[in-house]
Structures are given as C-alpha cells and as structure tokens.
Design a protein around this motif. Structure first.
Motif, mmCIF file in Angstrom:
data_model
loop_
_atom_site.group_PDB
_atom_site.id
_atom_site.type_symbol
_atom_site.label_atom_id
_atom_site.label_comp_id
_atom_site.label_asym_id
_atom_site.label_seq_id
_atom_site.Cartn_x
_atom_site.Cartn_y
_atom_site.Cartn_z
ATOM 1 N N VAL A 294 0.839 -1.204 0.000
ATOM 2 C CA VAL A 294 0.000 0.000 0.000
ATOM 3 C C VAL A 294 0.874 1.256 0.000
ATOM 4 N N LEU A 295 1.935 1.230 0.817
ATOM 5 C CA LEU A 295 2.820 2.403 0.865
ATOM 6 C C LEU A 295 3.498 2.647 -0.482
ATOM 7 N N ILE A 296 3.878 1.551 -1.142
ATOM 8 C CA ILE A 296 4.491 1.671 -2.472
ATOM 9 C C ILE A 296 3.485 2.262 -3.462
ATOM 10 N N ASP A 297 2.262 1.738 -3.416
ATOM 11 C CA ASP A 297 1.207 2.237 -4.315
ATOM 12 C C ASP A 297 0.951 3.721 -4.084
ATOM 13 N N LEU A 298 0.916 4.088 -2.823
ATOM 14 C CA LEU A 298 0.632 5.488 -2.490
ATOM 15 C C LEU A 298 1.753 6.397 -2.966
ATOM 16 N N LYS A 299 2.960 5.907 -2.817
ATOM 17 C CA LYS A 299 4.110 6.707 -3.235
ATOM 18 C C LYS A 299 4.044 6.986 -4.734
ATOM 19 N N LYS A 300 3.652 5.943 -5.493
ATOM 20 C CA LYS A 300 3.493 6.098 -6.938
ATOM 21 C C LYS A 300 2.460 7.172 -7.262
ATOM 22 N N GLU A 301 1.475 7.291 -6.399
ATOM 23 C CA GLU A 301 0.399 8.260 -6.627
ATOM 24 C C GLU A 301 0.740 9.615 -6.003
ATOM 25 N N GLY A 302 1.959 9.717 -5.483
ATOM 26 C CA GLY A 302 2.405 10.996 -4.942
ATOM 27 C C GLY A 302 1.975 11.255 -3.510
ATOM 28 N N SER A 303 1.605 10.200 -2.819
ATOM 29 C CA SER A 303 1.143 10.367 -1.442
ATOM 30 C C SER A 303 2.037 9.538 -0.532
ATOM 31 N N GLU A 304 2.903 10.219 0.195
ATOM 32 C CA GLU A 304 3.893 9.484 0.973
ATOM 33 C C GLU A 304 3.468 9.337 2.436
ATOM 34 N N ILE A 305 3.569 8.106 2.921
ATOM 35 C CA ILE A 305 3.256 7.841 4.324
ATOM 36 C C ILE A 305 4.415 7.117 4.950
ATOM 37 N N GLU A 306 4.770 7.564 6.133
ATOM 38 C CA GLU A 306 5.902 6.969 6.830
ATOM 39 C C GLU A 306 5.493 5.613 7.371
ATOM 40 N N TRP A 307 6.402 4.632 7.272
ATOM 41 C CA TRP A 307 6.089 3.282 7.743
ATOM 42 C C TRP A 307 5.722 3.325 9.231
ATOM 43 N N GLY A 308 4.605 2.696 9.565
ATOM 44 C CA GLY A 308 4.179 2.702 10.959
ATOM 45 C C GLY A 308 2.979 3.600 11.190
ATOM 46 N N GLU A 309 2.843 4.568 10.313
ATOM 47 C CA GLU A 309 1.711 5.493 10.434
ATOM 48 C C GLU A 309 0.428 4.802 9.976
ATOM 49 N N ASP A 310 -0.676 5.264 10.518
ATOM 50 C CA ASP A 310 -1.966 4.802 10.030
ATOM 51 C C ASP A 310 -2.240 5.507 8.693
ATOM 52 N N LEU A 311 -3.160 4.957 7.927
ATOM 53 C CA LEU A 311 -3.435 5.541 6.615
ATOM 54 C C LEU A 311 -4.437 6.689 6.762
ATOM 55 N N SER A 312 -4.093 7.824 6.181
ATOM 56 C CA SER A 312 -4.978 8.979 6.272
ATOM 57 C C SER A 312 -6.186 8.776 5.362
ATOM 58 N N THR A 313 -7.210 9.564 5.613
ATOM 59 C CA THR A 313 -8.400 9.497 4.768
ATOM 60 C C THR A 313 -8.046 9.763 3.306
ATOM 61 N N GLU A 314 -7.190 10.749 3.129
ATOM 62 C CA GLU A 314 -6.751 11.079 1.772
ATOM 63 C C GLU A 314 -6.099 9.866 1.098
ATOM 64 N N ALA A 315 -5.242 9.179 1.858
ATOM 65 C CA ALA A 315 -4.565 8.004 1.323
ATOM 66 C C ALA A 315 -5.573 6.911 0.973
#
Length: 439
Positions: A294-315
């Motif tokens: 999921v983090l990889i997918d989000l990064k591709k879409e320009g939305s970066e989340i730090e490992w360990g964080e919960d997923l934001s609504t935007e994500a």
RNA sequence: GCCUUGGUAGUAUAGUACGGCCUAGUAUAAGCGGCUGUCGCCCGCUAGACCCGGGUUCGAAUCCCGGCCAAGGCGCCA
C-alpha cells in the motif's frame, strides 16, 4: 374525532399481495394514507403499509353514503382499514385497485406534517432526523432497514451454519480498557463505569469455553468525529474463533460478505430498486494487499506515508481508485494496531491484523490475537496501558487460552454499501453523533 | 478539536457579488372552494418566513462584530 374500533379486523393481505389474480376477491387491508387525490366525482386514496402502496378508488356516486362520509374525513397519515373488492384495471398504477365496502379510521394525524412524505419536496438530513419517526415511513427508508434486516439474517445464517454461538457481553464495564477511542463515563451506583467500546476482551475470553462466538450489538465511542461514517453509538457484528488465525477468519469473512450480497440481491430486489441501487456479488477470495505494498502504491500516486503510520483518509481515497470495492489490507505495523493483535512470528514489527476495506471505508477489522499472557503484558506496556487495569482479562490467559482470531463488522457501514447511501446517519434508525442525542 | 460553507413560511429554495423597485418571489405542504380515472392530477382563493444579540446607515434578509445551530471536509477513531 371518534375513532373506529379494530374489533374483528384481521388483515388478509399486505398491499404488495394485491395482484390481478385476486380480481373480484374481498380483502382486508390495514395501513396509512400516503396521498389523497380527489378529482371531484372520483377519489383516490393511496394506502401505504410496510410492503408498499395500493390504490383505493372511491367512485363517489357508486359507493354507499357511509363510505363517502367516512372517506371525507380521511387525511394524510391517518391509519385506516379498508375492506373491499380487488379490481383489475389498466387505469391504476399497478394494474389493480381496491373498491372499498367498509372504511374504518383507526388513528389520526396532524394536518401539517413536518416533512413531505411523498418525496416531492425532499427535506435535508437535519429536518428528516428531527422528524425521524415520520421520516422512517418513507418507502426508501423502509427499504434501507429491510435490507439491513436481510443482511443481518444472512450473517447469522452463515455463522450459525458454521457452528457459532450468539452471545451477549456487558455494555457496562469497569475500566477504560482497550485504549484508543474515548469512552463514555457512567455512574454505576456511585462507582465510575464506562460504556463498552467493543466486546473485544470478553469475546476473547469466551473462546476458551464456547470456542466460536459472535455478538451483534451496540457499542459506544466518545470521539468527537464529524464525518459521514462515524457514530457515537454503532452496531458491531463481532466474531471470535478458537484454534484459528487471521487467515481462517478472513476466509469466513469473505463467505459472510458474499452471502450478504447474494441474499440481499435475491431477497431485496424491490428495495434495491426503490433505492435505485445495484449491488454486485463480489467474487472470493478478495484482493489482498500488504501494508508495505500500500505504501508503495501510495508513493506512486504521490502520497507518501511513513512506515508505521496509520493511513490517512486522503490516502484511503487514493487506494480506492487502485483497488476493487472489497480488498484486504494485511501485515500492518504492530505499532499501529491494538495491543491484542498478534505480531508476526518472523518479523514482530508486523502483525497479523487486517482490515477489510470497501472503497475508502474501513468496513471490518480483525486479526490473529495474542494468546500468550507474557506477550500480552509486553504489548500493553508498549501501548502505555497498565496491565493492572487488565488484571481480570489477563487471568483468563492462565486458564487455557487457545490460539484464536476474530473480526468486527460495522453494521451501519455495511448497510451503507448495500444501500448506496453516503451518510451513515441515513442507515441508522436513531443516530447518535457528536451533537445529536434526540430523538 | 480545526477548516470551509451556510441559517429566509411546515418542507425545499430565489433574493445577499454592488444595502433602497423586497409591501421578500417560487414550488410543495396546509385551510376553503371547484373538477369522474388520477398516478408529482389540475384550477381558483386564503393564510404562512428573513437564527439570536449588538453595530454601521436616512435605510439592513443583504455590510461588520459576537453568539447559537447545521452541513461538508480534516483530525481522532472503527
């Protein structure tokens, strides 16, 4: 107004039962007046009950004076009975109508209703909830709760068939337990108590004796959430199973969800039609992605989340565009999940917790549970929770706690997707949110 | 808790950019009357509203300030 007696009055048919095959038959109907259209020489009364509506036609010159006088008194939302003859006719909405032989007025209603029950001038959600008892009479709302009923029936059927026992755990609990959500405090004979936020600890204890349990009931969260998908009081469908792991209960969950969609489609065609909603029966197994992916997918879409964080609504909204309607997210960081979720054997930073997503909404969360008391205490401490306040729960782990797993479905969220409604309050009979405590 | 938008008859809305043709329009609901096939029936008449408090102004539904309420989004959370 003097009301008529209900004596010796038995409904023979619901409105939806009235079909052309009953032509010339005598029927007794009970229900409410939805609409009156008076054309001068002829009067149409639309009688509504839980199943729908039927037209009652009063040709003024052909009916008795008694019928005419009685029908003059009728207003919207009056509850009435009609004994009459079914007539097949091309001129009525459903190809049938009922010509009354006897009308009784069983209950009256205010002339000016707070919302329009025919749907010509739809009210906004606030006005509707303020007049919820009347609002629920709208056929769309009857449809929503009929669908919810069938969904729950499907869930119960699957679980019963799989040997689950339905249980009831306390709503009033002694201490703020799970962490996470804020709890409502209540006064319990002078002691401080709380409304339960979930049956988690109790259902885990129950797997030691009853092995496979489920519970359907309300739980309470004192979060000041202001969204379309949160309630202060919501209904949770919880299961817990001994000698199982996340994989096992995920497969069960897939069967449950599939059966719900299948049964609702089969049993609620009319309701889905009223709601102008179509429901696909998802194929199983569901798509499953790991948190890392999921983090990889989000990064591709320009939305970066730090490992360990919960997923934001935007994500989550971004993910909804990538994945099908139902998809699992697995292998969450242990740190992001509740203390009772079991860490993976090989990589303890990841855990065996999962979420079942529907689009961007978290529909179900679950996982393998920790069965070791020692590990559980460690996890409590990591979460800055006091093992002492979990004394009773921890005791259970000395009495033969088997490996176990479970999940919890948010019933209202499930109903949202089944009905296509965008606001959780629409699929809750009497919603409780941050500001609403009545009706 | 934060942000945005909004609050006009029972309901739903127009009007607010730029204060004055607003004596606040429309639909629907309600009351009265008329109409024999309606199905969002139709036609005529009647009654019905600018969230609260302060301010600016000759004049405020309209502008400003404060409050209350709501919807939506975020956060929290499920």
């Amino acid at each position: 107004m003097k009301l008529d007696s209900i004596d010796e009055l038995t409904r023979t048919h619901y409105s939806s039962d009235i079909t052309a095959e009953l032509d010339s038959k005598k029927v007794t109907l009970l229900g409410w007046v939805q609409e009156i259209r008076d054309l001068g020489g002829i009067r149409f009364i639309i009688l509504q009950d839980r199943t729908g509506t039927i037209q009652v036609t009063i040709p003024k010159k052909k009916v008795s004076a008694e019928i005419l006088t009685k029908s003059d008194l009728i207003q919207k939302r009056y509850s009435i009975s009609i004994k009459g003859i079914v007539k097949e006719t091309k001129m009525s909405p459903r190809g049938v109508e009922v010509i009354p032989k006897e009308i009784r007025i069983l209950g009256t209603a205010a002339a000016q209703l707070p919302i329009d029950i025919t749907g010509k001038t739809p009210a906004n959600i606030e006005s509707r909830l303020d007049a919820r008892s009347l609002d629920l009479c709208l056929e769309q709302n009857v449809a929503i709760f009929t669908i919810q009923h069938h969904a729950l029936e499907a869930i119960r059927n699957v679980l019963f068939k799989k040997g689950f026992l339905e249980v009831h755990t306390p709503r009033i609990i002694a201490s703020a337990t799970e962490g996470g959500a804020e709890l409502f405090a209540v006064d319990y004979f002078g002691k401080k108590a709380f409304l339960a936020q979930s049956p988690q600890l109790y259902k885990e204890q129950l797997v030691m004796s009853l092995e496979k349990v489920f519970e359907v009931g309300p739980f309470f969260r004192a979060e000041e959430s202001h969204t379309r998908r949160h309630l202060s009081e919501f209904v949770s469908v919880d299961i817990e199973q001994a000698f199982s792991d996340a994989r096992g209960v995920m497969s069960l969950l897939e069967q449950v969800i599939r059966q719900v969609c299948y049964d609702v489609n089969r049993n609620c065609k009319k309701e889905l039609d009223i709601l102008n909603h179509s429901l696909k029966v998802p194929s199983v197994p569901f798509k499953s992605v790991t948190y890392d992916q999921v983090l990889i997918d989000l990064k591709k879409e320009g939305s970066e989340i730090e490992w360990g964080e919960d997923l934001s609504t935007e994500a989550l909204r971004v993910l909804a565009k990538i994945y099908p309607e139902f998809y699992f997210i697995t292998e969450w960081p242990t740190i992001s999940k509740a203390f009772y979720i079991k860490p993976c054997k090989t990589i303890p930073e990841k855990c065996e917790g999962f979420d079942l997503m529907w689009k961007w909404i978290e529909l179900v969360s679950g996982g393998s549970r920790i069965a070791s008391k020692k590990l559980l205490i460690e996890r409590l401490k990591q979460k800055e929770l006091s093992p002492k306040s979990f004394e009773h729960h921890l005791k259970a782990f000395e009495y033969g706690m088997p490996p176990h797993a479970g999940w919890a479905i948010g019933l209202e969220r499930l109903t949202m997707l089944l009905t296509g409604k965008q606001n959780i309050r629409e699929v809750t009979l009497y919603p409780r949110d941050r500001t609403r405590l009545t009706p």
